[in-house]
Design an enzyme around this catalytic site. Sequence first.
Site, PDB file in Angstrom:
ATOM      1  N   SER A  47      47.904  36.719 108.970  1.00 49.73           N
ATOM      2  CA  SER A  47      49.315  37.191 108.157  1.00 49.73           C
ATOM      3  C   SER A  47      48.899  38.328 107.396  1.00 49.73           C
ATOM      4  CB  SER A  47      49.592  35.950 107.247  1.00 49.73           C
ATOM      5  OG  SER A  47      48.695  35.497 106.494  1.00 49.73           O
ATOM      6  N   HIS A  48      47.453  38.849 107.415  1.00 52.34           N
ATOM      7  CA  HIS A  48      47.063  40.006 106.673  1.00 52.34           C
ATOM      8  C   HIS A  48      46.363  40.777 107.487  1.00 52.34           C
ATOM      9  CE1 HIS A  48      48.230  37.287 103.626  1.00 52.34           C
ATOM     10  NE2 HIS A  48      48.991  38.506 102.843  1.00 52.34           N
ATOM     11  N   ASP A 188      52.945  33.649 106.323  1.00 46.20           N
ATOM     12  CA  ASP A 188      53.132  32.782 107.135  1.00 46.20           C
ATOM     13  C   ASP A 188      54.577  31.990 107.361  1.00 46.20           C
ATOM     14  OD1 ASP A 188      50.336  32.410 107.831  1.00 46.20           O
ATOM     15  OD2 ASP A 188      49.896  31.470 105.833  1.00 46.20           O
TER      16      ASP A 188
HETATM   17  P1  NDP Z   1      45.613  29.090 103.055  1.00 49.20           P
HETATM   18  O1  NDP Z   1      46.602  27.828 102.453  1.00 49.20           O
HETATM   19  O2  NDP Z   1      45.541  29.108 104.488  1.00 49.20           O
HETATM   20  O3  NDP Z   1      44.192  28.564 102.316  1.00 49.20           O
HETATM   21  C1  NDP Z   1      43.878  28.685 101.145  1.00 49.20           C
HETATM   22  C2  NDP Z   1      42.402  28.582 100.770  1.00 49.20           C
HETATM   23  O4  NDP Z   1      41.980  26.990 101.123  1.00 49.20           O
HETATM   24  C3  NDP Z   1      41.615  29.137 101.909  1.00 49.20           C
HETATM   25  O5  NDP Z   1      40.522  29.692 101.132  1.00 49.20           O
HETATM   26  C4  NDP Z   1      41.241  28.253 102.862  1.00 49.20           C
HETATM   27  O6  NDP Z   1      39.955  28.578 103.423  1.00 49.20           O
HETATM   28  C5  NDP Z   1      41.079  26.876 101.904  1.00 49.20           C
HETATM   29  N1  NDP Z   1      41.328  25.865 102.832  1.00 49.20           N
HETATM   30  C6  NDP Z   1      42.223  25.499 103.696  1.00 49.20           C
HETATM   31  N2  NDP Z   1      42.275  24.385 104.281  1.00 49.20           N
HETATM   32  C7  NDP Z   1      41.300  23.670 103.645  1.00 49.20           C
HETATM   33  C8  NDP Z   1      40.494  22.519 103.712  1.00 49.20           C
HETATM   34  N3  NDP Z   1      40.925  21.586 104.615  1.00 49.20           N
HETATM   35  N4  NDP Z   1      39.293  22.158 103.092  1.00 49.20           N
HETATM   36  C9  NDP Z   1      38.901  23.231 102.237  1.00 49.20           C
HETATM   37  N5  NDP Z   1      39.548  24.409 102.155  1.00 49.20           N
HETATM   38  C10 NDP Z   1      40.533  24.710 102.553  1.00 49.20           C
HETATM   39  O7  NDP Z   1      46.130  30.285 102.425  1.00 49.20           O
HETATM   40  P2  NDP Z   1      47.355  30.566 101.654  1.00 49.20           P
HETATM   41  O8  NDP Z   1      48.337  30.564 102.876  1.00 49.20           O
HETATM   42  O9  NDP Z   1      47.768  30.156 100.208  1.00 49.20           O
HETATM   43  O10 NDP Z   1      47.257  32.301 101.491  1.00 49.20           O
HETATM   44  C11 NDP Z   1      46.931  33.249 102.432  1.00 49.20           C
HETATM   45  C12 NDP Z   1      46.384  34.560 102.254  1.00 49.20           C
HETATM   46  O11 NDP Z   1      47.632  35.246 101.747  1.00 49.20           O
HETATM   47  C13 NDP Z   1      45.641  34.809 101.070  1.00 49.20           C
HETATM   48  O12 NDP Z   1      44.432  35.681 101.671  1.00 49.20           O
HETATM   49  C14 NDP Z   1      46.027  35.490  99.965  1.00 49.20           C
HETATM   50  O13 NDP Z   1      45.375  36.598  99.345  1.00 49.20           O
HETATM   51  C15 NDP Z   1      47.266  36.125 100.876  1.00 49.20           C
HETATM   52  N6  NDP Z   1      48.570  36.694  99.908  1.00 49.20           N
HETATM   53  C16 NDP Z   1      48.282  38.043  99.619  1.00 49.20           C
HETATM   54  C17 NDP Z   1      49.226  38.482  98.611  1.00 49.20           C
HETATM   55  C18 NDP Z   1      49.382  39.892  98.319  1.00 49.20           C
HETATM   56  O14 NDP Z   1      50.483  40.109  97.465  1.00 49.20           O
HETATM   57  N7  NDP Z   1      48.505  40.757  98.369  1.00 49.20           N
HETATM   58  C19 NDP Z   1      50.495  37.447  98.147  1.00 49.20           C
HETATM   59  C20 NDP Z   1      50.145  36.332  98.547  1.00 49.20           C
HETATM   60  C21 NDP Z   1      49.292  35.669  99.426  1.00 49.20           C
HETATM   61  P3  NDP Z   1      39.805  29.154 105.097  1.00 49.20           P
HETATM   62  O15 NDP Z   1      40.345  30.376 105.047  1.00 49.20           O
HETATM   63  O16 NDP Z   1      38.679  29.075 105.744  1.00 49.20           O
HETATM   64  O17 NDP Z   1      40.847  28.202 105.984  1.00 49.20           O
END
Ligand code: NDP
Length: 337
Positions: A47-48, A188
């Site tokens: 998504s990024h 997403d």
């Molecule tokens: P996710 O919900 O996919 O994941 C959040 C975190 O939880 C990640 O570090 C992920 O690690 C971890 N995680 C997921 N599943 C597990 C698990 N089962 N056990 C342990 N850890 C887990 O991310 P979001 O959808 O909330 O966010 C996605 C991205 O969007 C982020 O990178 C965020 O910076 C970006 N974003 C940017 C914005 C902007 O304005 N610039 C605004 C909003 C969001 P892993 O990656 O290894 O799965």
Amino acid sequence: MTDRETIPLEEVDALVRRALTKHGASSAQAAAVARIVTSAERDGSESHGLFRVPGYVASLRSGKVDGTATPTLAHPAPAVVVVDAARGFAPLALELGLPALVDRAREMGIAALAIRHCFHFAALWPEVEQIAEAGLVGLAVTAATPMVAPAGGTKPFYGTNPLAFAFPRMDGPPLAFDMATAAMARGDIMLHARDGEPLPPGVGIGPDGAPSTDPDAVLAGAQLPFGGYKGAAIALMVELLAGAVAGDLFSYEAGAKGPKDGGPPEGGEFLIAIDPSRFGHGDGWQARAESFFSALADIEGTRLPGARRHGNRGDRHAAGAPIPASLLAEVRRLAGG
Ligand code: NDP
């Protein structure tokens, strides 16, 4: 199932540079964005990754972002670094500010970096991982435009306001989590809309304020914070750090500024770096942290945040990134064929 074409990471990088310079970005701005987009594709942060390139280009076309901006750095206090991004994209400003943040944190034990007047569209884990790769603990937040209803409300007010944290490991990449404070990142939801897939319950509400699993209805209505009022409280903290402390816009202010070109929102980013070796209990902190990670890993069914990305990183370095064919065609077109 989306058709995909796997391309080498070098090609991802080259495509982004070409797409941005073709639309007026300087080679420095384009290269910094390309590094961030390529690292997202390398780690499977879809998504990024290239998905954001049409938005970056749209904001150059509309004139909202100055693609030739040169960020500048100041130290208004000994442990404070401020980078004025001069209305450019965030990645080049971060490349200027992060080394200074690391230097100040090593010197002072803890330091903060505020990026102002930038347009941020990327994941935050690259910057906190970079801090942790330098042996420090990193934290980063940024606000956005109004997309998330506050607890009890039905209209967007907070951004999806991500929070990222990274901690150095003795071997291997840092522990890092990076999460939107919305129940689902907007990117997403957009991917669900693109692929015609329903959302899980609890992600958002439609324009009528009723819960919805239709991604288009939620995009038109409001997203919900994760964990109800608890996630909303973290979104509120992000607004205050990235808006009031960093000295930039709150999400609702960014939303009121035009043009609505589908590109990154205007706003600030706030980062903290901490040197654990400066807290007066020697260098044992890292072994202590490793014992904590081992205890956590012993619990069946758990994994560390970041492990999915780091797994992708190894695979995609060698094999390349699988990009949806329609997206790749669009980015190639933006890059001039
Ligand atoms: P996710 O919900 O996919 O994941 C959040 C975190 O939880 C990640 O570090 C992920 O690690 C971890 N995680 C997921 N599943 C597990 C698990 N089962 N056990 C342990 N850890 C887990 O991310 P979001 O959808 O909330 O966010 C996605 C991205 O969007 C982020 O990178 C965020 O910076 C970006 N974003 C940017 C914005 C902007 O304005 N610039 C605004 C909003 C969001 P892993 O990656 O290894 O799965």
